[in-house]
Write a protein that holds these residues in place. Structure first.
Motif, PDB file in Angstrom:
ATOM      1  N   UNK A  42      43.217  16.701  52.391  1.00  0.00           N
ATOM      2  CA  UNK A  42      43.624  17.602  53.442  1.00  0.00           C
ATOM      3  C   UNK A  42      44.536  16.413  54.514  1.00  0.00           C
ATOM      4  N   UNK A  43      45.757  16.587  54.603  1.00  0.00           N
ATOM      5  CA  UNK A  43      46.635  15.832  55.400  1.00  0.00           C
ATOM      6  C   UNK A  43      47.192  16.303  56.551  1.00  0.00           C
ATOM      7  N   UNK A  44      46.760  17.537  56.909  1.00  0.00           N
ATOM      8  CA  UNK A  44      47.303  18.132  58.041  1.00  0.00           C
ATOM      9  C   UNK A  44      46.110  18.303  59.412  1.00  0.00           C
ATOM     10  N   UNK A  45      46.743  18.374  60.481  1.00  0.00           N
ATOM     11  CA  UNK A  45      45.734  18.442  61.582  1.00  0.00           C
ATOM     12  C   UNK A  45      44.994  20.073  61.842  1.00  0.00           C
ATOM     13  N   UNK A  46      44.078  20.119  62.512  1.00  0.00           N
ATOM     14  CA  UNK A  46      43.623  21.332  63.007  1.00  0.00           C
ATOM     15  C   UNK A  46      44.687  22.085  63.544  1.00  0.00           C
ATOM     16  N   UNK A  47      44.724  23.389  63.461  1.00  0.00           N
ATOM     17  CA  UNK A  47      45.653  24.283  64.253  1.00  0.00           C
ATOM     18  C   UNK A  47      45.032  25.134  65.351  1.00  0.00           C
ATOM     19  N   UNK A  48      45.659  25.812  66.131  1.00  0.00           N
ATOM     20  CA  UNK A  48      45.185  26.697  66.919  1.00  0.00           C
ATOM     21  C   UNK A  48      44.098  26.337  67.892  1.00  0.00           C
ATOM     22  N   UNK A  94      39.999  21.777  55.225  1.00  0.00           N
ATOM     23  CA  UNK A  94      38.745  20.863  55.088  1.00  0.00           C
ATOM     24  C   UNK A  94      37.556  21.329  56.138  1.00  0.00           C
ATOM     25  N   UNK A  95      37.992  22.323  57.071  1.00  0.00           N
ATOM     26  CA  UNK A  95      37.060  22.680  58.024  1.00  0.00           C
ATOM     27  C   UNK A  95      36.916  21.906  59.186  1.00  0.00           C
ATOM     28  N   UNK A  96      36.344  22.378  60.304  1.00  0.00           N
ATOM     29  CA  UNK A  96      36.259  21.366  61.555  1.00  0.00           C
ATOM     30  C   UNK A  96      34.927  20.790  61.461  1.00  0.00           C
ATOM     31  N   UNK A  97      34.868  19.380  61.978  1.00  0.00           N
ATOM     32  CA  UNK A  97      33.771  18.535  61.673  1.00  0.00           C
ATOM     33  C   UNK A  97      33.094  17.991  62.891  1.00  0.00           C
ATOM     34  N   UNK A  98      34.224  17.614  63.965  1.00  0.00           N
ATOM     35  CA  UNK A  98      33.768  16.889  65.528  1.00  0.00           C
ATOM     36  C   UNK A  98      34.506  17.566  66.334  1.00  0.00           C
ATOM     37  N   UNK A  99      34.036  17.283  67.556  1.00  0.00           N
ATOM     38  CA  UNK A  99      35.035  17.540  68.923  1.00  0.00           C
ATOM     39  C   UNK A  99      34.441  16.303  69.760  1.00  0.00           C
ATOM     40  N   UNK A 100      35.421  16.070  70.593  1.00  0.00           N
ATOM     41  CA  UNK A 100      35.400  15.255  71.971  1.00  0.00           C
ATOM     42  C   UNK A 100      35.823  15.601  72.917  1.00  0.00           C
ATOM     43  N   UNK A 101      35.785  15.036  73.994  1.00  0.00           N
ATOM     44  CA  UNK A 101      36.263  15.690  75.428  1.00  0.00           C
ATOM     45  C   UNK A 101      36.521  14.467  76.436  1.00  0.00           C
ATOM     46  N   UNK A 155      39.922  17.810  78.946  1.00  0.00           N
ATOM     47  CA  UNK A 155      40.783  17.940  77.858  1.00  0.00           C
ATOM     48  C   UNK A 155      39.816  17.725  76.532  1.00  0.00           C
ATOM     49  N   UNK A 156      40.039  18.379  75.200  1.00  0.00           N
ATOM     50  CA  UNK A 156      39.167  18.283  74.214  1.00  0.00           C
ATOM     51  C   UNK A 156      40.074  17.904  73.077  1.00  0.00           C
ATOM     52  N   UNK A 157      39.491  17.241  71.779  1.00  0.00           N
ATOM     53  CA  UNK A 157      40.168  17.075  70.568  1.00  0.00           C
ATOM     54  C   UNK A 157      39.233  17.664  69.598  1.00  0.00           C
ATOM     55  N   UNK A 158      39.755  18.257  68.600  1.00  0.00           N
ATOM     56  CA  UNK A 158      39.081  18.986  67.641  1.00  0.00           C
ATOM     57  C   UNK A 158      39.346  18.218  66.311  1.00  0.00           C
ATOM     58  N   UNK A 159      38.478  17.726  65.532  1.00  0.00           N
ATOM     59  CA  UNK A 159      38.764  16.981  64.102  1.00  0.00           C
ATOM     60  C   UNK A 159      38.387  17.868  63.002  1.00  0.00           C
ATOM     61  N   UNK A 160      38.950  17.619  61.940  1.00  0.00           N
ATOM     62  CA  UNK A 160      38.705  18.364  60.648  1.00  0.00           C
ATOM     63  C   UNK A 160      38.036  17.138  59.822  1.00  0.00           C
ATOM     64  N   UNK A 216      41.211  14.015  60.924  1.00  0.00           N
ATOM     65  CA  UNK A 216      42.514  14.165  61.977  1.00  0.00           C
ATOM     66  C   UNK A 216      42.137  15.217  62.885  1.00  0.00           C
ATOM     67  N   UNK A 217      42.815  15.245  63.902  1.00  0.00           N
ATOM     68  CA  UNK A 217      42.427  15.894  65.308  1.00  0.00           C
ATOM     69  C   UNK A 217      43.866  16.486  65.857  1.00  0.00           C
ATOM     70  N   UNK A 218      43.494  17.495  66.657  1.00  0.00           N
ATOM     71  CA  UNK A 218      44.524  17.987  67.439  1.00  0.00           C
ATOM     72  C   UNK A 218      44.090  18.190  69.082  1.00  0.00           C
TER      73      UNK A 218
END
Length: 480
Positions: free
Chosen positions: A278-284, A310-317, A353-358, A362-364
């Motif tokens: 997977x080479x693309x970041x999460x969307x939405x 690749x699904x979602x794995x982590x988040x941080x804030x 603010x949050x970031x979501x990782x796959x 990779x994060x958005x």
């Protein structure tokens, strides 16, 4: 005479009815001896065969697997907190091999048993030389910024090697997660030429041998602490690896009392194309504030995100608009929405603010939610933003470097003494000379059973002959 023979009901007895009584008795004794000898010999051979080859122990084609302890020699691997990867992988490999040797129908090989350096090509060549069905490469992990944690498996992106690697990888992660390790998934990686990135996987794929790199856990993150610090903990990882192999191949162990012959391993179809990473970041990705507890600073939020590959794995804030972030938090749901509670300072304005990782880290980023100071003077609080959660991320790498320099200076980095395991290997070689006590006991019981069965058959034959002679004697008496 012909009628009398038929009435006797003892076919083939004519030689014993002719001639004088001396010849008759001698012939009977000889016949009894021959029958008894044959029965005893048959019982003995049967007992020996059953003792040496009990049910479930005969395999026409045993599974052949190669265990590859990563690194070795001057290739130290990861170093952190006094631990060196090349020694750790050897401990895990020995435990894995020892556990697998308790199963029937499998042959186990190790690419190295000493602290020697081997090239990736040499390791794959060895697997080909022994005609291996699978190669398992054992490792421990670290991340560049010391932020990642969990266990993962890397496999080939091509054909049957992917299908078998993915199937095993899912099983292996299921076993390792019984230690409450966080699963980072089964993944592939390609280099710029479009072939497998990791050399051991690439060379094995060229030989048509499925392989998997097992990254057991991260040495540089406290979330994985407790899973590797002791020899017993490392051995446990090896046992779990072995259990995954046993389940994958449907093995049986009378020693362990487990039977995986009917175990259903994950089914993975052979892909028609390359299984690219997977080479693309999460969307939405978005963040919604649901409720706030002003007295405690607890903010309940709803995070959303999507990643089909690749699904979602982590988040941080972040509470300061992205200047600093918390450590990575687990995305512990299978869907695209996660409700969680974040504790924020109550005496300052918050820009949440949050970031979501796959699965490939990779994060958005989400948008920002502005929350006015819940209590106190916001301006004074902004001058003293000392929340430990955010300082941790920035200072962890620096502390790690300082610890490693101190350990190198003290000379205790390589603290695992491999001589313990070398002595254990020597003892195992001696034990192989002696027959297992269970096999001896089984052999003796089967010998006794065979003897008793033979004795019973012998007595039945003697009784039948004796009864026959009695009948003949009564007929002769009536004629007189």
């Amino acid at each position: 005479m012909k009628i009398e023979w038929k009435m006797a009901g003892f076919q083939g007895s004519r030689p014993f009815l002719d001639g004088n009584r001396g010849i008759n008795r001698l012939s009977v004794l000889r016949h009894m001896f021959c029958i008894t000898a044959r029965v005893l010999f048959t019982g003995f051979v049967t007992a020996v065969f059953l003792a040496l080859f009990p049910a479930g122990k005969v395999y026409a084609e045993p599974v052949k697997i190669v265990i590859d302890p990563g690194h070795g020699g001057d290739n130290l691997g990861a170093q952190h907190g006094g631990y060196t990867e090349k020694y750790m992988t050897m401990v895990v490999a020995n435990a894995m091999a020892e556990e697998l040797e308790k199963y029937e129908g499998i042959e186990v090989y190790l690419t190295r048993t000493d602290d020697v350096k081997l090239s990736l090509q040499q390791r794959a060549d060895y697997a080909k030389e022994v005609d291996a069905d699978f190669l398992f490469c054992l490792h421990f992990n670290m991340s560049e910024n010391h932020t990642l944690y969990g266990t993962e498996v890397w496999v080939s992106a091509f054909g049957n090697c992917y299908a078998e690697g993915k199937s095993f990888g899912d099983l292996c992660l299921n076993e390792l997660c019984t230690l409450d390790l966080y699963s980072r998934g089964v993944k592939t990686r390609l280099n710029k030429d479009g072939i497998d990135y990791y050399g051991i996987i690439q060379h094995c794929e060229e030989y048509g041998i499925p392989s998997a790199i097992i990254e057991h856990c991260h040495l540089d993150h406290r979330e994985d602490a407790g899973r590797y610090e002791t020899t017993e903990a490392m051995k446990k990882l090896g046992v779990l690896d072995a259990t995954a192999v046993a389940k994958y191949y449907g093995l049986y162990s009378p020693t362990l009392g487990v039977d995986y012959r009917q175990y259903g391993k994950p089914k993975v179809e052979v892909p028609d194309s390359v299984m690219k990473p997977d080479t693309t970041e999460p969307v939405d990705v978005s963040i919604t504030c649901l409720r706030i507890k002003e007295e405690t600073g607890e903010v309940n939020i709803l995070l959303t995100g999507k990643d089909e590959d690749s699904g979602l794995l982590y988040y941080d804030y972040s509470v300061n608009g992205g200047t600093s972030y918390s450590g990575l938090q687990k995305w512990e749901v299978s869907g695209n929405e996660l409700e969680c509670t974040i504790k924020v300072p109550v005496d300052q304005d918050i820009a949440l603010k949050c970031r979501v990782y796959n699965g490939y880290d990779l994060y958005t980023e989400s948008g920002v939610i502005e929350i006015p100071a819940l209590q106190g003077n916001a301006e004074d609080a902004m001058e003293n933003t000392s929340d430990d959660t955010f300082e941790e991320t920035e200072s962890l790498g620096q502390k790690t470097d300082e610890n490693e320099e101190a350990l190198e200076a003290s000379g205790i980095v390589h603290q695992i003494d491999m001589s313990v395991y070398e002595r254990q290997d020597a003892e195992k070689e001696k034990e192989k000379i002696l027959m297992d006590s269970d096999d001896v006991s089984r052999f003796l019981w089967l010998m006794i059973l065979g003897f008793l069965v033979s004795l019973l058959i012998f007595l039945m034959i003697v009784k039948a002959i004796w009864q026959k002679n009695q009948k003949k004697a009564r007929r002769r008496g009536r004629r007189r």
